[in-house]
Design a protein around this motif. Sequence first.
Motif, short mmCIF file in Angstrom:
data_model
loop_
_atom_site.label_atom_id
_atom_site.label_comp_id
_atom_site.label_asym_id
_atom_site.label_seq_id
_atom_site.Cartn_x
_atom_site.Cartn_y
_atom_site.Cartn_z
N PRO A 53 0.81 -1.23 0.00
CA PRO A 53 0.00 0.00 0.00
C PRO A 53 0.85 1.28 0.00
N ARG A 54 1.98 1.27 0.72
CA ARG A 54 2.86 2.45 0.72
C ARG A 54 3.44 2.69 -0.67
N HIS A 57 0.80 4.10 -3.20
CA HIS A 57 0.19 5.40 -2.88
C HIS A 57 0.48 6.43 -3.98
N TYR A 59 0.60 10.36 -4.97
CA TYR A 59 0.75 11.67 -4.34
C TYR A 59 0.00 12.71 -5.16
N GLN A 65 2.78 7.94 -8.28
CA GLN A 65 3.39 7.28 -7.14
C GLN A 65 4.74 7.93 -6.84
N GLU A 89 2.22 15.78 1.16
CA GLU A 89 1.29 15.21 0.18
C GLU A 89 0.91 16.20 -0.92
#
Length: 186
Positions: A53-54, A57, A59, A65, A89
């Motif tokens: 999941p990290r 992600h 942004y 990603q 973010e």
Amino acid sequence: MHYFLKTDRLELRAFGIDDADRLIALDGDPEVMRFITGGRPTSPETIHARTLPRLLHVYGCWDAQGYWAAHEAATGAFLGWFELRPLDEDSPAVVELGYRLSRAAWGRGYATEGARALIDKGFAELGVERVTANTMAVNTGSRRVMEKCGLSFVRHFTGDWPEAIEGSEHGEVEYELTRAVWERSR
């Protein structure tokens, strides 16, 4: 396949769910994990629940990603990953640089090649103003890659390690490269 970035020898692409087995193998190598977990492998459950999941992600400031799977251009072999992710973010101004490569990729200049290409793309196309990177003070290989990429030593600090690993008693180091310094070096 769509690539985020290509160099002479590397192809960096967005991660997908189907990369779990590659990550399990990478994080299962005690030498790869030496300066991260003291050599303990990351469990498949952790790869699925936290790591993937990290890496997947997106942004908002880039609509992309911040981590990319790295493949050898000539063979397509999975080598590991690179990170250039915004620390905020909603702003690409300050990004963190990172890399984790398989032992088969060590000593071949891939870390430097991929990191330099990401840094250049960040400053030239993505609105980056400052690149930061950190590692354990004793991780001389990673520190050398940072220096080859133009990053300069900023500080020595002691991190809050949940579990002490060999070398953590020497603390961590932070390096940086600003847009102004990058522009002067071109």
